[in-house]
Design an enzyme around this catalytic site. Structure first.
Site, PDB file in Angstrom:
ATOM      1  N   ASN A 158       0.886  -1.163   0.000  1.00 16.05           N
ATOM      2  CA  ASN A 158       0.000   0.000   0.000  1.00 16.05           C
ATOM      3  C   ASN A 158       0.923   1.211   0.000  1.00 16.05           C
ATOM      4  OD1 ASN A 158      -1.751   2.078   0.492  1.00 16.05           O
ATOM      5  ND2 ASN A 158      -2.241   1.473   2.591  1.00 16.05           N
TER       6      ASN A 158
ATOM      7  N   LYS B 157       0.238   4.300  -0.240  1.00 14.85           N
ATOM      8  CA  LYS B 157      -0.278   5.532   0.386  1.00 14.85           C
ATOM      9  C   LYS B 157      -0.003   6.716  -0.554  1.00 14.85           C
ATOM     10  CE  LYS B 157       0.226   3.204   4.758  1.00 14.85           C
ATOM     11  NZ  LYS B 157       0.461   3.265   6.195  1.00 14.85           N
TER      12      LYS B 157
ATOM     13  N   HIS C 219      -9.034   1.585   5.004  1.00 16.98           N
ATOM     14  CA  HIS C 219      -7.746   1.749   5.680  1.00 16.98           C
ATOM     15  C   HIS C 219      -7.894   2.693   6.882  1.00 16.98           C
ATOM     16  CE1 HIS C 219      -3.618   2.780   6.487  1.00 16.98           C
ATOM     17  NE2 HIS C 219      -3.314   1.621   5.915  1.00 16.98           N
TER      18      HIS C 219
ATOM     19  N   GLU D 155      -6.137   5.018   7.906  1.00 18.17           N
ATOM     20  CA  GLU D 155      -5.879   6.440   7.614  1.00 18.17           C
ATOM     21  C   GLU D 155      -7.108   7.102   7.004  1.00 18.17           C
ATOM     22  OE1 GLU D 155      -2.297   5.663   5.448  1.00 18.17           O
ATOM     23  OE2 GLU D 155      -1.350   5.034   7.327  1.00 18.17           O
TER      24      GLU D 155
ATOM     25  N   GLU E 298      -5.141  -4.794  10.523  1.00 17.19           N
ATOM     26  CA  GLU E 298      -4.102  -3.797  10.764  1.00 17.19           C
ATOM     27  C   GLU E 298      -4.345  -3.097  12.098  1.00 17.19           C
ATOM     28  OE1 GLU E 298      -2.059  -2.565   6.936  1.00 17.19           O
ATOM     29  OE2 GLU E 298      -3.820  -1.303   7.020  1.00 17.19           O
TER      30      GLU E 298
ATOM     31  N   GLY F 171       2.933   2.324  10.683  1.00 16.92           N
ATOM     32  CA  GLY F 171       3.895   3.406  10.508  1.00 16.92           C
ATOM     33  C   GLY F 171       4.614   3.802  11.782  1.00 16.92           C
TER      34      GLY F 171
ATOM     35  N   SER G  20       3.747  -2.171  10.157  1.00 17.00           N
ATOM     36  CA  SER G  20       5.206  -2.270  10.300  1.00 17.00           C
ATOM     37  C   SER G  20       5.744  -3.661   9.962  1.00 17.00           C
ATOM     38  CB  SER G  20       5.645  -1.845  11.701  1.00 17.00           C
ATOM     39  OG  SER G  20       5.251  -0.503  11.955  1.00 17.00           O
TER      40      SER G  20
HETATM   41  P1  13P Z   1       3.428   0.361   7.537  1.00 13.48           P
HETATM   42  O1  13P Z   1       3.879  -0.958   6.943  1.00 13.48           O
HETATM   43  O2  13P Z   1       4.179   1.536   6.994  1.00 13.48           O
HETATM   44  O3  13P Z   1       3.341   0.312   9.017  1.00 13.48           O
HETATM   45  O4  13P Z   1       1.929   0.575   7.012  1.00 13.48           O
HETATM   46  C1  13P Z   1       1.057  -0.459   7.131  1.00 13.48           C
HETATM   47  C2  13P Z   1      -0.173  -0.102   6.414  1.00 13.48           C
HETATM   48  O5  13P Z   1      -0.884   0.807   6.784  1.00 13.48           O
HETATM   49  C3  13P Z   1      -0.507  -0.862   5.201  1.00 13.48           C
HETATM   50  O6  13P Z   1      -1.786  -0.563   4.764  1.00 13.48           O
END
Ligand code: 13P
Length: 252
Positions: free
Chosen positions: A9, A11, A95, A97, A167, A173, A213
């Site tokens: 992903n 982002k 997601h 976010e 997640e 992150g 992560s």
């Molecule tokens: P990270 O791997 O950067 O923690 O992000 C995970 C994520 O949100 C994947 O959708």
């Protein structure tokens, strides 16, 4: 019995030119690694370039969101039909976010999921608890509820095109990862919820990824768990060597 899926992903990262260069570099590195499906979910403006660059490779392309209406007065939004027409195969929905910064709720996640499935897209449905929920011991209830609400009205037939990405929000992150046991347990709760909703056979055949992560250092341990069928990877999917190492771990 169920497919392992390693999905990136991106982002809000990468331009079309960077996308083209990235896939040209990645494709030979992951050629023949066919024990898992490999997906890159990229910003809307990168999709057409990514689809073209991934032609003839084992890399599949997805979007990071989709609107629930077929068309209409929704300035700035993108429909499932638009995504399909340019060769998009997957879409990330729900997601954290989107939930955190853009007011996404289980109700809108559900609408988007149904619209995407109706258009023939494969959905990577994200859910997971926030830190306070884990600290207060209500993770299981939270993910079970999200699973039920996000999938309201989704048929067993449509579920063949649904992947769930567990997640934990506190792990995204942050460099904090759920332990392999925590990931396994909570993916197990989601699987039991699917069994309640759709029966054991469908639950056992649904891919449930872990995300938060995941990287080249911890992927093997996480993927070794019985309920973890892949990963949804943010930061580490932006580097071809790290992403390849995770795919390798899924192929060993
Ligand atoms: P990270 O791997 O950067 O923690 O992000 C995970 C994520 O949100 C994947 O959708």
């Amino acid at each position: 019995m169920r497919r392992t899926v390693i999905a990136g992903n991106w982002k809000m990262n990468m331009t079309p030119a960077q996308t083209k260069a990235f896939i040209a570099e990645l494709a030979p590195m992951v050629a023949g690694m066919d024990k898992c499906d490999i997906v890159l979910c990229v910003p809307y403006v990168d999709i057409a370039t990514a689809v073209e660059a991934a032609k003839g490779t084992n890399i599949k392309i997805g979007a990071e969101n989709v609107h629930f209406a077929e068309s209409g007065a929704y300035t700035g939004e993108i429909s499932a039909k638009m995504l399909c027409e340019i060769g998009t195969e997957y879409v990330v929905i729900g997601h954290s976010e989107r939930r955190q910064y853009f007011g996404e709720t289980d109700a809108t996640v559900n609408l988007r999921t149904k619209a995407a499935l109706a258009a023939g897209l494969k959905v990577i449905l994200c859910l997971g608890e926030v830190k306070d929920e884990r600290l207060n011991g209500i993770t299981d209830e939270v993910v079970a509820m999200q699973t039920k609400l996000d999938l309201l009205g989704v048929s067993a037939e449509e579920m063949k095109n649904v992947i769930i990405a567990y997640e934990p929000v506190w792990a995204i992150g942050t460099g904090l990862t759920a332990t392999p046991d925590q990931a396994d347990e909570t993916c197990g709760v989601i699987r039991r919820t699917l069994a309640e909703l759709y029966g054991i056979e469908l639950a056992e055949s649904t891919t449930i990824q872990y995300g938060g992560s995941m990287n080249d250092g911890n992927a093997a341990e996480l993927l070794a768990k019985v309920n973890v069928d892949g990963g949804l990877i943010g930061g580490a999917s932006l580097k071809t060597d790290k992403f390849t190492a995770i795919i390798k771990a899924a192929n060993s």
